[in-house]
Design a protein around this motif. Sequence first.
Motif, PDB file in Angstrom:
ATOM      1  N   ALA A 274      24.272  16.674 113.812  1.00  0.00           N
ATOM      2  CA  ALA A 274      22.866  16.556 113.419  1.00  0.00           C
ATOM      3  C   ALA A 274      22.081  15.802 114.490  1.00  0.00           C
ATOM      4  CB  ALA A 274      22.746  15.848 112.076  1.00  0.00           C
ATOM      5  N   VAL A 275      22.630  14.717 114.992  1.00  0.00           N
ATOM      6  CA  VAL A 275      21.943  13.946 116.038  1.00  0.00           C
ATOM      7  C   VAL A 275      21.690  14.839 117.257  1.00  0.00           C
ATOM      8  CG1 VAL A 275      22.126  11.987 117.639  1.00  0.00           C
ATOM      9  CG2 VAL A 275      22.812  11.709 115.234  1.00  0.00           C
ATOM     10  N   ALA A 276      22.689  15.608 117.657  1.00  0.00           N
ATOM     11  CA  ALA A 276      22.524  16.504 118.815  1.00  0.00           C
ATOM     12  C   ALA A 276      21.461  17.566 118.542  1.00  0.00           C
ATOM     13  CB  ALA A 276      23.857  17.155 119.169  1.00  0.00           C
ATOM     14  N   LEU A 277      21.444  18.121 117.335  1.00  0.00           N
ATOM     15  CA  LEU A 277      20.424  19.109 116.992  1.00  0.00           C
ATOM     16  C   LEU A 277      19.037  18.494 117.098  1.00  0.00           C
ATOM     17  CD1 LEU A 277      19.397  21.828 115.860  1.00  0.00           C
ATOM     18  CD2 LEU A 277      19.796  20.882 113.564  1.00  0.00           C
ATOM     19  N   TRP A 278      18.846  17.332 116.477  1.00  0.00           N
ATOM     20  CA  TRP A 278      17.516  16.707 116.499  1.00  0.00           C
ATOM     21  C   TRP A 278      17.089  16.385 117.928  1.00  0.00           C
ATOM     22  CZ3 TRP A 278      16.141  18.784 112.599  1.00  0.00           C
ATOM     23  CH2 TRP A 278      16.787  18.687 111.375  1.00  0.00           C
ATOM     24  N   GLN A 279      18.001  15.880 118.727  1.00  0.00           N
ATOM     25  CA  GLN A 279      17.641  15.575 120.112  1.00  0.00           C
ATOM     26  C   GLN A 279      17.303  16.843 120.883  1.00  0.00           C
ATOM     27  OE1 GLN A 279      21.079  13.046 121.039  1.00  0.00           O
ATOM     28  NE2 GLN A 279      19.666  11.313 121.203  1.00  0.00           N
ATOM     29  N   SER A 280      18.014  17.925 120.640  1.00  0.00           N
ATOM     30  CA  SER A 280      17.739  19.177 121.345  1.00  0.00           C
ATOM     31  C   SER A 280      16.366  19.745 120.964  1.00  0.00           C
ATOM     32  CB  SER A 280      18.830  20.216 121.071  1.00  0.00           C
ATOM     33  OG  SER A 280      18.699  20.771 119.771  1.00  0.00           O
ATOM     34  N   LEU A 281      15.864  19.369 119.789  1.00  0.00           N
ATOM     35  CA  LEU A 281      14.554  19.831 119.341  1.00  0.00           C
ATOM     36  C   LEU A 281      13.417  18.893 119.759  1.00  0.00           C
ATOM     37  CD1 LEU A 281      15.535  21.134 115.799  1.00  0.00           C
ATOM     38  CD2 LEU A 281      14.886  22.507 117.782  1.00  0.00           C
ATOM     39  N   GLY A 282      13.761  17.765 120.387  1.00  0.00           N
ATOM     40  CA  GLY A 282      12.735  16.859 120.903  1.00  0.00           C
ATOM     41  C   GLY A 282      12.641  15.508 120.219  1.00  0.00           C
ATOM     42  N   PHE A 283      13.515  15.214 119.276  1.00  0.00           N
ATOM     43  CA  PHE A 283      13.519  13.898 118.637  1.00  0.00           C
ATOM     44  C   PHE A 283      14.127  12.859 119.571  1.00  0.00           C
ATOM     45  CE2 PHE A 283      12.958  16.481 114.913  1.00  0.00           C
ATOM     46  CZ  PHE A 283      12.303  15.674 113.999  1.00  0.00           C
ATOM     47  N   ARG A 284      13.610  11.639 119.444  1.00  0.00           N
ATOM     48  CA  ARG A 284      14.171  10.498 120.172  1.00  0.00           C
ATOM     49  C   ARG A 284      14.719   9.496 119.157  1.00  0.00           C
ATOM     50  NH1 ARG A 284      10.538   7.219 122.599  1.00  0.00           N
ATOM     51  NH2 ARG A 284       8.924   7.899 121.182  1.00  0.00           N
ATOM     52  N   ILE A 285      15.774   8.822 119.527  1.00  0.00           N
ATOM     53  CA  ILE A 285      16.283   7.726 118.705  1.00  0.00           C
ATOM     54  C   ILE A 285      15.457   6.498 119.072  1.00  0.00           C
ATOM     55  CG2 ILE A 285      18.245   6.213 118.211  1.00  0.00           C
ATOM     56  CD1 ILE A 285      20.080   8.606 118.941  1.00  0.00           C
ATOM     57  N   LEU A 286      14.700   5.989 118.100  1.00  0.00           N
ATOM     58  CA  LEU A 286      13.881   4.804 118.340  1.00  0.00           C
ATOM     59  C   LEU A 286      14.686   3.525 118.199  1.00  0.00           C
ATOM     60  CD1 LEU A 286      10.626   5.719 116.382  1.00  0.00           C
ATOM     61  CD2 LEU A 286      11.138   6.071 118.800  1.00  0.00           C
ATOM     62  N   ALA A 287      15.607   3.525 117.257  1.00  0.00           N
ATOM     63  CA  ALA A 287      16.441   2.356 117.007  1.00  0.00           C
ATOM     64  C   ALA A 287      17.639   2.794 116.189  1.00  0.00           C
ATOM     65  CB  ALA A 287      15.655   1.285 116.245  1.00  0.00           C
ATOM     66  N   THR A 288      18.655   1.986 116.216  1.00  0.00           N
ATOM     67  CA  THR A 288      19.813   2.186 115.353  1.00  0.00           C
ATOM     68  C   THR A 288      20.024   0.897 114.573  1.00  0.00           C
ATOM     69  OG1 THR A 288      20.796   3.699 116.957  1.00  0.00           O
ATOM     70  CG2 THR A 288      22.263   2.786 115.261  1.00  0.00           C
ATOM     71  N   VAL A 289      19.978   1.006 113.269  1.00  0.00           N
ATOM     72  CA  VAL A 289      20.210  -0.146 112.414  1.00  0.00           C
ATOM     73  C   VAL A 289      21.728  -0.290 112.275  1.00  0.00           C
ATOM     74  CG1 VAL A 289      19.753  -1.205 110.173  1.00  0.00           C
ATOM     75  CG2 VAL A 289      18.067   0.366 111.185  1.00  0.00           C
ATOM     76  N   PRO A 290      22.299  -1.354 112.842  1.00  0.00           N
ATOM     77  CA  PRO A 290      23.763  -1.471 112.841  1.00  0.00           C
ATOM     78  C   PRO A 290      24.330  -1.713 111.449  1.00  0.00           C
ATOM     79  CG  PRO A 290      22.755  -3.445 113.791  1.00  0.00           C
ATOM     80  CD  PRO A 290      21.645  -2.481 113.492  1.00  0.00           C
ATOM     81  N   ARG A 291      25.492  -1.114 111.217  1.00  0.00           N
ATOM     82  CA  ARG A 291      26.268  -1.350 109.993  1.00  0.00           C
ATOM     83  C   ARG A 291      25.444  -1.113 108.725  1.00  0.00           C
ATOM     84  NH1 ARG A 291      30.775  -4.959 110.473  1.00  0.00           N
ATOM     85  NH2 ARG A 291      29.982  -6.089 108.688  1.00  0.00           N
ATOM     86  N   ALA A 292      24.514  -0.180 108.784  1.00  0.00           N
ATOM     87  CA  ALA A 292      23.611   0.062 107.648  1.00  0.00           C
ATOM     88  C   ALA A 292      24.129   1.139 106.702  1.00  0.00           C
ATOM     89  CB  ALA A 292      22.226   0.447 108.164  1.00  0.00           C
ATOM     90  N   PHE A 293      25.208   1.814 107.071  1.00  0.00           N
ATOM     91  CA  PHE A 293      25.750   2.893 106.247  1.00  0.00           C
ATOM     92  C   PHE A 293      27.234   2.677 106.060  1.00  0.00           C
ATOM     93  CE2 PHE A 293      27.494   7.211 105.662  1.00  0.00           C
ATOM     94  CZ  PHE A 293      26.725   7.631 104.589  1.00  0.00           C
ATOM     95  N   ARG A 294      27.673   2.768 104.805  1.00  0.00           N
ATOM     96  CA  ARG A 294      29.097   2.617 104.486  1.00  0.00           C
ATOM     97  C   ARG A 294      29.719   4.015 104.456  1.00  0.00           C
ATOM     98  NH1 ARG A 294      31.269  -1.882 102.677  1.00  0.00           N
ATOM     99  NH2 ARG A 294      29.293  -2.612 101.831  1.00  0.00           N
ATOM    100  N   HIS A 295      30.281   4.412 105.584  1.00  0.00           N
ATOM    101  CA  HIS A 295      30.885   5.742 105.731  1.00  0.00           C
ATOM    102  C   HIS A 295      32.258   5.721 105.057  1.00  0.00           C
ATOM    103  CE1 HIS A 295      32.630   9.256 107.697  1.00  0.00           C
ATOM    104  NE2 HIS A 295      31.392   9.601 108.037  1.00  0.00           N
ATOM    105  N   PRO A 296      32.607   6.764 104.302  1.00  0.00           N
ATOM    106  CA  PRO A 296      33.870   6.735 103.549  1.00  0.00           C
ATOM    107  C   PRO A 296      35.122   6.668 104.420  1.00  0.00           C
ATOM    108  CG  PRO A 296      32.804   8.873 103.330  1.00  0.00           C
ATOM    109  CD  PRO A 296      31.846   7.978 104.046  1.00  0.00           C
TER     110      PRO A 296
END
Length: 185
Positions: free
Chosen positions: A144-166
């Motif tokens: 998903a990140v690669a798709l969004w970047q390929s369409l012109g999105f930029r990552i403005l920030a990354t909130v660390p440890r904000a998601f509890r991945h299973p």
Amino acid sequence: MAPALPAEPHPTGPPAEGTIRIRRAAASDWAQIWRLMEPIVRAGDTYCWDQDLDDDGARRLWFEPPPARVYVAEAEGRIRGTALLHPNRGGGGSHVATASFMTDPAASGRGIARKLAQHVLAEAAAQGYLAMQFNAVVETNVRAVALWQSLGFRILATVPRAFRHPSAGLTGLHIMHMDLTEHGA
């Protein structure tokens, strides 16, 4: 009770073999949309949603009242993707859109996510939104990140440890942004 969806007629006949048709969702689409969404919600690795969310709760989350709009991507006579487009915030922030997307893993690699994303970006621009912002793209969701970047999105920030991945444990959530006036979406 879930909000009512617009009564829009379905196009006549299924799309031609190998084609992808994007259209506004109708109330009668919910059963197919939920069949697509439920395993994604249960997996708990891409959305900040309760993994125990039931059919009614999901419908209320996905089918927000206007100005929100829900779209579906059809291929082979089935819904293979869905997107929810709405303002990121109200009031003074309502000129910035946000959207959520889910695509059928069984249809991966066939361009459905890209076509649905391009359609929703064009719809957002046509509706007068000036930008689109994603508030919580899971860092480990590299496709998903690669798709969004390929369409012109930029990552403005990354909130660390904000998601509890299973399986990956605590991971970051990207805030991504695209100016729709610069990209001609």
